[in-house]
Scaffold this motif. Sequence first.
Motif, PDB file in Angstrom:
ATOM      1  N   UNK A 208       0.814  -1.213   0.000  1.00  0.00           N
ATOM      2  CA  UNK A 208       0.000   0.000   0.000  1.00  0.00           C
ATOM      3  C   UNK A 208       0.854   1.272   0.000  1.00  0.00           C
ATOM      4  N   UNK A 209       1.812   1.331  -0.907  1.00  0.00           N
ATOM      5  CA  UNK A 209       2.662   2.518  -0.979  1.00  0.00           C
ATOM      6  C   UNK A 209       1.879   3.720  -1.494  1.00  0.00           C
ATOM      7  N   UNK A 210       2.256   4.895  -1.011  1.00  0.00           N
ATOM      8  CA  UNK A 210       1.643   6.138  -1.477  1.00  0.00           C
ATOM      9  C   UNK A 210       2.338   6.542  -2.768  1.00  0.00           C
ATOM     10  N   UNK A 211       1.695   6.278  -3.892  1.00  0.00           N
ATOM     11  CA  UNK A 211       2.330   6.387  -5.200  1.00  0.00           C
ATOM     12  C   UNK A 211       2.836   7.799  -5.522  1.00  0.00           C
ATOM     13  N   UNK A 212       2.113   8.876  -5.166  1.00  0.00           N
ATOM     14  CA  UNK A 212       2.653  10.212  -5.466  1.00  0.00           C
ATOM     15  C   UNK A 212       4.022  10.477  -4.844  1.00  0.00           C
ATOM     16  N   UNK A 213       4.362   9.765  -3.780  1.00  0.00           N
ATOM     17  CA  UNK A 213       5.674   9.959  -3.157  1.00  0.00           C
ATOM     18  C   UNK A 213       6.822   9.600  -4.089  1.00  0.00           C
ATOM     19  N   UNK A 214       6.554   8.789  -5.104  1.00  0.00           N
ATOM     20  CA  UNK A 214       7.624   8.390  -6.018  1.00  0.00           C
ATOM     21  C   UNK A 214       8.196   9.575  -6.792  1.00  0.00           C
ATOM     22  N   UNK A 215       7.475  10.688  -6.806  1.00  0.00           N
ATOM     23  CA  UNK A 215       7.991  11.868  -7.508  1.00  0.00           C
ATOM     24  C   UNK A 215       9.158  12.512  -6.757  1.00  0.00           C
ATOM     25  N   UNK A 216       9.261  12.255  -5.469  1.00  0.00           N
ATOM     26  CA  UNK A 216      10.356  12.833  -4.684  1.00  0.00           C
ATOM     27  C   UNK A 216      10.619  11.951  -3.476  1.00  0.00           C
ATOM     28  N   UNK A 217      11.614  11.082  -3.608  1.00  0.00           N
ATOM     29  CA  UNK A 217      11.953  10.126  -2.555  1.00  0.00           C
ATOM     30  C   UNK A 217      13.355  10.450  -2.046  1.00  0.00           C
TER      31      UNK A 217
ATOM     32  N   UNK B 156       2.756  16.099  -8.477  1.00  0.00           N
ATOM     33  CA  UNK B 156       2.273  15.807  -7.136  1.00  0.00           C
ATOM     34  C   UNK B 156       3.011  16.672  -6.128  1.00  0.00           C
ATOM     35  N   UNK B 157       2.308  17.064  -5.073  1.00  0.00           N
ATOM     36  CA  UNK B 157       2.911  17.915  -4.041  1.00  0.00           C
ATOM     37  C   UNK B 157       3.574  19.127  -4.696  1.00  0.00           C
ATOM     38  N   UNK B 158       2.834  19.774  -5.556  1.00  0.00           N
ATOM     39  CA  UNK B 158       3.309  20.899  -6.360  1.00  0.00           C
ATOM     40  C   UNK B 158       3.620  22.103  -5.452  1.00  0.00           C
ATOM     41  N   UNK B 159       4.888  22.502  -5.421  1.00  0.00           N
ATOM     42  CA  UNK B 159       5.331  23.546  -4.487  1.00  0.00           C
ATOM     43  C   UNK B 159       4.995  24.937  -5.019  1.00  0.00           C
ATOM     44  N   UNK B 160       4.383  25.763  -4.155  1.00  0.00           N
ATOM     45  CA  UNK B 160       4.136  27.173  -4.466  1.00  0.00           C
ATOM     46  C   UNK B 160       4.693  28.018  -3.318  1.00  0.00           C
ATOM     47  N   UNK B 161       4.588  29.342  -3.456  1.00  0.00           N
ATOM     48  CA  UNK B 161       5.048  30.231  -2.389  1.00  0.00           C
ATOM     49  C   UNK B 161       4.184  30.140  -1.131  1.00  0.00           C
TER      50      UNK B 161
ATOM     51  N   UNK C 152      -1.941  19.490  -3.810  1.00  0.00           N
ATOM     52  CA  UNK C 152      -1.957  18.024  -3.836  1.00  0.00           C
ATOM     53  C   UNK C 152      -1.575  17.507  -5.224  1.00  0.00           C
ATOM     54  N   UNK C 153      -2.286  17.976  -6.250  1.00  0.00           N
ATOM     55  CA  UNK C 153      -1.997  17.572  -7.627  1.00  0.00           C
ATOM     56  C   UNK C 153      -2.257  18.730  -8.575  1.00  0.00           C
ATOM     57  N   UNK C 154      -1.395  18.871  -9.579  1.00  0.00           N
ATOM     58  CA  UNK C 154      -1.642  19.820 -10.670  1.00  0.00           C
ATOM     59  C   UNK C 154      -1.570  19.057 -11.982  1.00  0.00           C
ATOM     60  N   UNK C 155      -2.607  19.159 -12.776  1.00  0.00           N
ATOM     61  CA  UNK C 155      -2.657  18.528 -14.088  1.00  0.00           C
ATOM     62  C   UNK C 155      -2.588  19.627 -15.144  1.00  0.00           C
ATOM     63  N   UNK C 156      -1.520  19.602 -15.939  1.00  0.00           N
ATOM     64  CA  UNK C 156      -1.330  20.622 -16.973  1.00  0.00           C
ATOM     65  C   UNK C 156      -1.647  19.997 -18.329  1.00  0.00           C
ATOM     66  N   UNK C 157      -2.717  20.499 -18.956  1.00  0.00           N
ATOM     67  CA  UNK C 157      -3.141  20.017 -20.264  1.00  0.00           C
ATOM     68  C   UNK C 157      -2.814  21.073 -21.320  1.00  0.00           C
ATOM     69  N   UNK C 158      -2.870  20.727 -22.599  1.00  0.00           N
ATOM     70  CA  UNK C 158      -2.528  21.700 -23.644  1.00  0.00           C
ATOM     71  C   UNK C 158      -3.369  22.972 -23.587  1.00  0.00           C
ATOM     72  N   UNK C 159      -4.628  22.856 -23.138  1.00  0.00           N
ATOM     73  CA  UNK C 159      -5.522  24.016 -23.186  1.00  0.00           C
ATOM     74  C   UNK C 159      -6.019  24.481 -21.830  1.00  0.00           C
ATOM     75  N   UNK C 160      -5.505  23.897 -20.732  1.00  0.00           N
ATOM     76  CA  UNK C 160      -6.012  24.285 -19.408  1.00  0.00           C
ATOM     77  C   UNK C 160      -5.092  23.730 -18.322  1.00  0.00           C
ATOM     78  N   UNK C 161      -5.298  24.233 -17.101  1.00  0.00           N
ATOM     79  CA  UNK C 161      -4.583  23.743 -15.925  1.00  0.00           C
ATOM     80  C   UNK C 161      -5.614  23.354 -14.882  1.00  0.00           C
TER      81      UNK C 161
END
Length: 521
Positions: A301-310, A442-447, A452-461
């Motif tokens: 039961x690993x938390x899959x988004x963590x794989x972006x920064x281990x 995942x865990x998208x850093x801002x100021x 939690x999640x940011x999905x960037x598509x060609x025509x929207x965020x």
Amino acid sequence: MKKLPIGISSFEKIINENYVYIDKTKHIDQLVNKGAGRYFLSRPRRFGKSLLIDTIKHAFEGNKALFKGLHLENYWDWQTIYPVIHLNLGISSSYHSKERFFTEVHSMLDEHAKKYGVVLKQTDYGVKFGELIRLLHEKHPQGIVVLVDEYDKPILDNITSNELAMQMREILKGLYTYIKQNDECIKFTMLTGVSKFSKVSLFSDLNNLDDITLDAKYADICGYNQAELVETFNEHLQQGKVNYDLLRRWYNGYNFAGSEKQKVYNPFDILLFISKDFHYRNYWFETATPTFLVKMVQKNRYFIPDFESVVVNEHLLRTFDVDNMPIETLLFQTGYLTIKEMFLRGHVIAYRLSYPNYEVKYSLNNSLATIATNDSKKNQVIDHMISAFERNDFERLGEIICSHFASIPHDWYRNNHIDQYEGFYASIVYSFLAALGYDLIAEDVTNHGRIDLTLVMPDKVMIIEFKLQKYGDAKEAVAQIKSRQYAQKYESYNKPIYLIGMSFDDKQRNISDLYVEKYEC
């Protein structure tokens, strides 16, 4: 243009038949003439380990003509010839029985004995190997060379069967111990593999082999760095009018030293990309779907988004065995995660790991999306999600997510309370979103905090925040996005931005509500 050496690991064939060869012989010069001569190298599959070993073999055998124009031509003693014992355990398609392993090893040892004119009398595979080393040294006092390619394949072939994998590990001990016992007979030793199994006898003595896996001097000993790619394949790539930035994003990024300048491409990806008319596909990933890895993630039961920064310390990256397989080590050694940064944590070297490139992130999560479901259901969910996002049909999106969670079998929750944690729901949704083919952070850093999640598509965020219902509903999740001004980070994209809140009910084990607002600057 020179031919592409797809699937060819014979140095002689590549040179003599006009295939592309990127000169890595400066590393052989470093290994042999400036080092201790006892080495271990771990690299993921399809990375050129076998070609490296074969090139070293031809150098020690004195085949100077093959090295014309290469670095080693002028940095090698071509007058001294060495007998080479080359055990290529990767030659067998599988070692799913001990008998198959013994047959292959005996055959290889007998072939070497015949080649060098010695008679082997021993019948035990390990003792026989030691006998071959000693007899060759008696005939060739200058020393012999021992090269073992894919030393760990008999273990990896049985990794889903703990008992057989451990048996294979003990059998390999019985072979490799004779390298250590006959060290005085050996001029040079090198072993390659995917994983470093710490309980194989070779690694019980840290002074026996120099593990160069994470050595910055050899970061690009396998794989193509950017300069090599441009210099060697520019004519091929220009023919396809290839965008180098997009190529880097898809296939570059493997890093075995922590320096941005030392990132490499997997050769298999580049060769197939050119061969298949410059279409971006998951060429490397498709050669071996990581079913064992998917089962391991599901079981634990690993938390899959963590794989972006281990973040791991150096010891963990080097600690691996049949009965002790940290997921971080497994992902790194098999090539699904790579080094993004090396730093000191206290007085200990630590590494930050992440996906090497888009191919791996997209493909791995596509496989992980089968967790608690099956391929048919997964593909259906992904197709419906893409359609919902493209049409801004958020009501339909909620229905799709609800339907998927409702289909997860009750057995998946047995003996754990994972459904009571926000991370469980985020993990499942993350894998599906990563498999859509768009940029996902995942865990998208801002100021002002972390999205939690940011999905960037060609025509929207799409900016997505998760809540457990007992801590807040979907509207409160969107309110949090707004209060922390997460959307400001993406205003410069000049695309519509949607704020999405998802709330989950841990009693019903499903989404409770979904709320969306379009962001107004």
